[in-house]
Scaffold this motif. Structure first.
Motif, PDB file in Angstrom:
ATOM      1  N   VAL A 191       0.817  -1.209   0.000  1.00  0.00           N
ATOM      2  CA  VAL A 191       0.000   0.000   0.000  1.00  0.00           C
ATOM      3  C   VAL A 191       0.853   1.263   0.000  1.00  0.00           C
ATOM      4  CG1 VAL A 191      -0.224   0.039   2.528  1.00  0.00           C
ATOM      5  CG2 VAL A 191      -1.953   1.160   1.105  1.00  0.00           C
ATOM      6  N   GLU A 192       2.027   1.191   0.631  1.00  0.00           N
ATOM      7  CA  GLU A 192       2.912   2.361   0.657  1.00  0.00           C
ATOM      8  C   GLU A 192       3.385   2.729  -0.745  1.00  0.00           C
ATOM      9  OE1 GLU A 192       3.338  -0.306   2.527  1.00  0.00           O
ATOM     10  OE2 GLU A 192       2.952   0.376   4.584  1.00  0.00           O
ATOM     11  N   ALA A 204      -5.866   5.964   2.445  1.00  0.00           N
ATOM     12  CA  ALA A 204      -5.320   6.588   3.656  1.00  0.00           C
ATOM     13  C   ALA A 204      -5.846   5.883   4.900  1.00  0.00           C
ATOM     14  CB  ALA A 204      -5.686   8.070   3.687  1.00  0.00           C
ATOM     15  N   LEU A 205      -7.125   5.532   4.881  1.00  0.00           N
ATOM     16  CA  LEU A 205      -7.695   4.825   6.034  1.00  0.00           C
ATOM     17  C   LEU A 205      -7.078   3.437   6.162  1.00  0.00           C
ATOM     18  CD1 LEU A 205      -9.833   5.330   8.228  1.00  0.00           C
ATOM     19  CD2 LEU A 205     -11.461   4.099   6.813  1.00  0.00           C
ATOM     20  N   GLN A 206      -6.739   2.828   5.036  1.00  0.00           N
ATOM     21  CA  GLN A 206      -6.119   1.504   5.058  1.00  0.00           C
ATOM     22  C   GLN A 206      -4.769   1.530   5.766  1.00  0.00           C
ATOM     23  OE1 GLN A 206      -6.519  -0.783   1.445  1.00  0.00           O
ATOM     24  NE2 GLN A 206      -4.447  -1.594   1.639  1.00  0.00           N
ATOM     25  N   THR A 207      -4.098   2.672   5.765  1.00  0.00           N
ATOM     26  CA  THR A 207      -2.824   2.794   6.470  1.00  0.00           C
ATOM     27  C   THR A 207      -2.992   3.388   7.864  1.00  0.00           C
ATOM     28  OG1 THR A 207      -2.403   4.996   5.524  1.00  0.00           O
ATOM     29  CG2 THR A 207      -1.580   3.092   4.296  1.00  0.00           C
ATOM     30  N   GLY A 208      -4.239   3.610   8.282  1.00  0.00           N
ATOM     31  CA  GLY A 208      -4.493   4.140   9.618  1.00  0.00           C
ATOM     32  C   GLY A 208      -4.358   5.631   9.741  1.00  0.00           C
ATOM     33  N   LYS A 253      -5.671  12.219   7.156  1.00  0.00           N
ATOM     34  CA  LYS A 253      -5.567  12.333   5.701  1.00  0.00           C
ATOM     35  C   LYS A 253      -6.833  11.806   5.030  1.00  0.00           C
ATOM     36  CE  LYS A 253      -1.625  11.713   3.628  1.00  0.00           C
ATOM     37  NZ  LYS A 253      -0.403  11.104   3.019  1.00  0.00           N
ATOM     38  N   SER A 254      -7.348  10.686   5.532  1.00  0.00           N
ATOM     39  CA  SER A 254      -8.570  10.129   4.970  1.00  0.00           C
ATOM     40  C   SER A 254      -9.722  11.121   5.099  1.00  0.00           C
ATOM     41  CB  SER A 254      -8.926   8.810   5.670  1.00  0.00           C
ATOM     42  OG  SER A 254     -10.105   8.255   5.114  1.00  0.00           O
ATOM     43  N   LEU A 255      -9.826  11.764   6.257  1.00  0.00           N
ATOM     44  CA  LEU A 255     -10.878  12.754   6.474  1.00  0.00           C
ATOM     45  C   LEU A 255     -10.762  13.921   5.501  1.00  0.00           C
ATOM     46  CD1 LEU A 255     -11.459  13.157  10.321  1.00  0.00           C
ATOM     47  CD2 LEU A 255     -13.178  12.744   8.559  1.00  0.00           C
ATOM     48  N   ARG A 256      -9.555  14.355   5.247  1.00  0.00           N
ATOM     49  CA  ARG A 256      -9.351  15.473   4.329  1.00  0.00           C
ATOM     50  C   ARG A 256      -9.917  15.137   2.951  1.00  0.00           C
ATOM     51  NH1 ARG A 256      -4.729  16.760   0.844  1.00  0.00           N
ATOM     52  NH2 ARG A 256      -4.867  18.948   0.198  1.00  0.00           N
ATOM     53  N   TYR A 257      -9.587  13.937   2.451  1.00  0.00           N
ATOM     54  CA  TYR A 257     -10.090  13.547   1.127  1.00  0.00           C
ATOM     55  C   TYR A 257     -11.605  13.335   1.146  1.00  0.00           C
ATOM     56  CZ  TYR A 257      -5.214  12.865  -0.285  1.00  0.00           C
ATOM     57  OH  TYR A 257      -3.893  13.042  -0.580  1.00  0.00           O
ATOM     58  N   CYS A 258     -12.112  12.746   2.235  1.00  0.00           N
ATOM     59  CA  CYS A 258     -13.561  12.550   2.359  1.00  0.00           C
ATOM     60  C   CYS A 258     -14.291  13.887   2.315  1.00  0.00           C
ATOM     61  CB  CYS A 258     -13.897  11.819   3.656  1.00  0.00           C
ATOM     62  SG  CYS A 258     -13.507  10.052   3.669  1.00  0.00           S
ATOM     63  N   GLN A 259     -13.757  14.859   3.041  1.00  0.00           N
ATOM     64  CA  GLN A 259     -14.410  16.171   3.102  1.00  0.00           C
ATOM     65  C   GLN A 259     -14.332  16.891   1.769  1.00  0.00           C
ATOM     66  OE1 GLN A 259     -12.264  17.745   6.459  1.00  0.00           O
ATOM     67  NE2 GLN A 259     -13.640  16.824   7.960  1.00  0.00           N
TER      68      GLN A 259
END
Length: 511
Positions: free
Chosen positions: A73-74, A113-117, A121-127
């Motif tokens: 994933v990285e 991003a969520l897959q890596t915990g 960062k995941s929230l930023r893309y979701c928003q």
């Protein structure tokens, strides 16, 4: 390989070609479905059978998916980060970057991003994705039509790879589900607000889908009348087309029929119940709210053991002072390929169709460090079934649009043949501008599973193991829980690869 001969003429013939092309392109109806290959005939001279192949977005993302399954994933994130860094240089703000990345780019990055915990960062893309969707919903009437299901159908049929991505309704809902999981990893009770919004969006998207589908289906009768006016060859083509599409879609009925429609994702209600249950430790009356939310989730998935247990526990007012919620995202959502249906020597039809991706994982269990079984996860949301049901429910409208396309294509070829064979030229040009869109959110899981655990005192470590159908261990992760007695744990399972992350302290003031 059969060679296609194209006759070219100067002067009036060329003008006719461009006039005819303009009429097709400006018609604004169904995109012309053209073949990508001249190899329509088999070795025996008969029309070859229908086949599926990768192209466009699904072909581009395929190496990433293979890397994800291999635990790299990285590497995927580095590639996407390099792309984003280049785009960022020409963007003044996040809104401009969102336009460059497109909605699909934001969705993929949010799940990765969520897959890596990385919850932040995941929230930023979701928003960013949420803002893009809401901005489109507030556009003028003409533009808004593109972001409805009707617009989704047009993109589905072709010419969508380079344009904007108007996700199907269930994907939009899942974007909010990922935001709620990100908040839970942060120990932030704003997960509740996002989860409630996901439930609202799901109701709205279902209503919109049904309305647009009904409108498109009404055109089917008109298309049927048009077919009857055509010559015998065109009618035969249309009949064969409908039969082939129906057979292709029916192959996955066992998956699609696992849900009554594509808008029965219980995860928003499940998270709403989870947050209320966690918060009931400080305000006991919230257990009733948790019970209502879990009951609503159970209505959408009556077979879910974890939802059944949640309803029982909250009805009994069982304390959540020591409670662990484990959520696992397993496998990959069905991928899109192009399904190519050769009809005869000079005409074929292509459309994108979902195909499920098998998973090695049959069960996921949670154990103590010493190996004592704490829980076996059960499904909450079947994303694979949502995708396949969305496709199945779309079948009547898709068939109507494809038949209309076939009738028009036949007319183009016939007219072209009348003018020294230039139909082949028109088909070549329309092929270049029209192509089935294989874009879909490919890093989504196939299933969302969960378990609720009332742990023994002093439990600090969890072992999470996945198993195949024969009971053999596939993957394993060990995690240490954060402080406190209430926990959320997120797991990503991809065959032999597994990631697991414990939340920060639930409802920490620093969250």
């Amino acid at each position: 390989m059969q060679k296609k001969t194209v006759l070219r003429r100067k002067g009036s013939g060329r003008n006719f070609v461009f006039c005819l092309m303009a009429g097709v392109i400006l018609s604004g109806c169904v995109p012309t479905q053209g073949g990508r290959s001249a190899q329509h005939l088999g070795n025996d001279g008969n029309v070859r059978p229908a086949e599926s192949y990768y192209t466009g977005y699904s072909k581009q993302f395929l190496p990433y998916r293979e890397q994800l399954a291999a635990g790299k994933v990285e590497d995927v994130q580095l590639s996407l980060a390099s792309e984003e860094e280049l785009l960022q240089k020409s963007c003044k703000n996040d809104a401009a970057l969102a336009d460059k990345l497109r909605l699909i780019g934001l969705m993929e990055r949010a799940s990765l991003a969520l897959q890596t915990g990385d919850a932040d960062k995941s929230l930023r893309y979701c928003q960013m994705g949420q803002e893009l969707i809401e901005e489109r919903e507030s556009e003028s009437y003409v533009s808004e039509g593109l972001s409805t299901v009707g617009g989704w159908f047009t993109g589905f049929m072709g010419a969508g790879e380079l344009g904007r991505y108007d996700a199907p309704g269930y994907e939009k809902v899942l974007l909010l589900d990922f935001a709620s999981m990100s908040y839970l990893l942060k120990g932030d009770d704003r997960a509740f607000n996002v989860a409630r919004l996901a439930v609202q969006w799901q109701d709205e998207e279902k209503e919109r889908f049904e309305a647009e589908l009904d409108e498109l289906q009404k055109k089917e009768a008109k298309n049927t009348n048009e077919i009857q006016k055509q010559d015998e060859q065109t009618r035969h083509r249309s009949d064969r087309l409908l039969a082939t599409i129906d057979a292709e879609f029916s192959k996955y009925d066992d998956v699609a029929l696992e849900v009554p429609n594509a808008f029965v994702n219980p995860f928003g209600d499940y998270v709403t119940g989870m947050v209320n249950e966690f918060k009931s430790v400080d305000l006991k009356s919230l257990l009733s709210n948790a019970h209502i939310a879990y009951s609503q989730a159970l209505k959408l998935n009556p077979e879910s053991k974890v939802l059944q247990q949640a309803v029982k526990d909250t009805k009994k007012k069982k304390s959540a002072s020591r409670l662990i919620h484990v959520v696992a995202l397993d496998g990959f959502v069905p991928e899109k390929k192009v399904f190519s249906i050769p009809l005869d020597r000079d005409l074929d039809v292509e459309l994108p169709t979902y195909e499920p991706i098998s998973s090695k994982v049959a069960k996921i269990k949670v154990l103590t460090a010493g190996g004592k079984l704490l829980a076996t996860l059960s499904p909450v949301a079947n994303v694979e079934a949502l995708a396949m049901r969305h496709q199945k429910d779309s079948l009547p409208a898709i068939q109507a649009m494809m038949v209309a396309s076939t009738v028009r294509d036949a007319a183009i070829v016939t007219l072209g043949d009348m003018f020294l064979g230039i139909g082949g030229v028109v088909r070549k040009y329309t092929d270049e501008y029209q192509e089935p869109d294989t874009t879909s959110w490919m890093s989504l899981p196939s299933k969302i599973m969960a378990a609720r655990i009332y742990p023994p005192k002093g439990l600090k470590t969890l072992r999470i193991c996945s198993y195949d159908k024969k009971g053999r261990k596939v993957a394993e992760q060990t995690i240490k829980l954060s402080q406190g007695d209430r926990h959320f744990v997120l797991v990503r399972s991809l065959d032999n690869t597994m990631y697991a992350y414990p939340s920060k302290k639930i409802w920490s003031p620093k969250a």
